[in-house]
Design a protein around this motif. Sequence first.
Motif, PDB file in Angstrom:
ATOM      1  N   THR A  60      -3.470 -13.182   7.701  1.00 32.32           N
ATOM      2  CA  THR A  60      -4.706 -13.447   6.970  1.00 32.32           C
ATOM      3  C   THR A  60      -5.172 -12.140   6.358  1.00 32.32           C
ATOM      4  N   ALA A  61      -5.540 -12.179   5.106  1.00 28.67           N
ATOM      5  CA  ALA A  61      -5.994 -10.964   4.427  1.00 28.67           C
ATOM      6  C   ALA A  61      -7.253 -10.434   5.101  1.00 28.67           C
ATOM      7  N   THR A  62      -7.270  -9.135   5.323  1.00 33.16           N
ATOM      8  CA  THR A  62      -8.406  -8.474   5.958  1.00 33.16           C
ATOM      9  C   THR A  62      -8.975  -7.421   5.005  1.00 33.16           C
ATOM     10  N   PHE A  63     -10.024  -6.780   5.449  1.00 29.92           N
ATOM     11  CA  PHE A  63     -10.614  -5.681   4.703  1.00 29.92           C
ATOM     12  C   PHE A  63      -9.546  -4.630   4.386  1.00 29.92           C
ATOM     13  N   ALA A  64      -8.644  -4.385   5.334  1.00 31.11           N
ATOM     14  CA  ALA A  64      -7.608  -3.361   5.166  1.00 31.11           C
ATOM     15  C   ALA A  64      -6.656  -3.700   4.023  1.00 31.11           C
ATOM     16  N   HIS A  65      -6.344  -4.977   3.827  1.00 30.22           N
ATOM     17  CA  HIS A  65      -5.466  -5.354   2.723  1.00 30.22           C
ATOM     18  C   HIS A  65      -6.133  -5.044   1.373  1.00 30.22           C
ATOM     19  N   GLY A  66      -7.409  -5.342   1.271  1.00 25.25           N
ATOM     20  CA  GLY A  66      -8.144  -5.020   0.047  1.00 25.25           C
ATOM     21  C   GLY A  66      -8.254  -3.518  -0.155  1.00 25.25           C
ATOM     22  N   LEU A  67      -8.495  -2.795   0.942  1.00 31.86           N
ATOM     23  CA  LEU A  67      -8.574  -1.335   0.874  1.00 31.86           C
ATOM     24  C   LEU A  67      -7.240  -0.751   0.409  1.00 31.86           C
ATOM     25  N   ALA A  68      -6.142  -1.317   0.902  1.00 31.30           N
ATOM     26  CA  ALA A  68      -4.819  -0.839   0.486  1.00 31.30           C
ATOM     27  C   ALA A  68      -4.618  -1.041  -1.015  1.00 31.30           C
ATOM     28  N   ALA A  69      -5.045  -2.180  -1.542  1.00 32.51           N
ATOM     29  CA  ALA A  69      -4.922  -2.441  -2.981  1.00 32.51           C
ATOM     30  C   ALA A  69      -5.781  -1.459  -3.778  1.00 32.51           C
ATOM     31  N   ALA A  70      -7.009  -1.212  -3.312  1.00 33.55           N
ATOM     32  CA  ALA A  70      -7.887  -0.263  -4.003  1.00 33.55           C
ATOM     33  C   ALA A  70      -7.295   1.142  -3.956  1.00 33.55           C
ATOM     34  N   TYR A  71      -6.825   1.545  -2.790  1.00 32.15           N
ATOM     35  CA  TYR A  71      -6.214   2.868  -2.642  1.00 32.15           C
ATOM     36  C   TYR A  71      -5.038   3.007  -3.606  1.00 32.15           C
ATOM     37  N   LEU A  72      -4.197   1.989  -3.650  1.00 32.43           N
ATOM     38  CA  LEU A  72      -3.028   2.024  -4.510  1.00 32.43           C
ATOM     39  C   LEU A  72      -3.425   2.154  -5.985  1.00 32.43           C
TER      40      LEU A  72
END
Length: 190
Positions: A60-72
């Motif tokens: 399940t997508a978490t805050f960390a998955h979104g953070l990884a996309a933003a970081y990238l």
Amino acid sequence: MLVGLIVACEVAFWVLLAAGLIARYPLRRPRLGAALLLAVPVVDLVLLVATMIDLRAGGTATFAHGLAAAYLGFSVAFGHGLVRWTDERFAYRFAGGPPPRRAPRYGMARARHEWREWGKGMLGWAIACAVLLAGIALVGDADRSQELWAWLARLSLAMGAWLVFWPLADTVFPKRPPGGSGGVGIVERS
């Protein structure tokens, strides 16, 4: 686990950057320095692959998955400029290079600079949004991808705030140097 990987990627970015610049200037090994600096984008690729594997495995997508996309996204958009900025300072300090360029502080030159930086931010936003949308498609379940939709909204809000408080503000209300007009619209006569 993903937050730890994001932190590890950030550390790896700075370690590779420092190692590349140390090899290039104090150690006078320009080829080794260039190879280390070229390895910096590999860090982003590792993060992208790990994020997509985690989502593809049914997570399940978490805050960390979104953070990884933003970081990238923002790492791709600003990474080259950050490497150049650091390289200029290293060259000046360790190799007798010219003094580093400074960002304009006043007037329309400052506004143009802020528009360019915001443009890079929009590139980062677009990349991050593309990664988020790819993650949403990969998950294929609205309930499990809710956090990725929330990140789309967060990033859009942040870019809107950046637009208003920096490039637009510096265009409408250009900063003037202390104690002078900065040459904006005033002609002195003797």
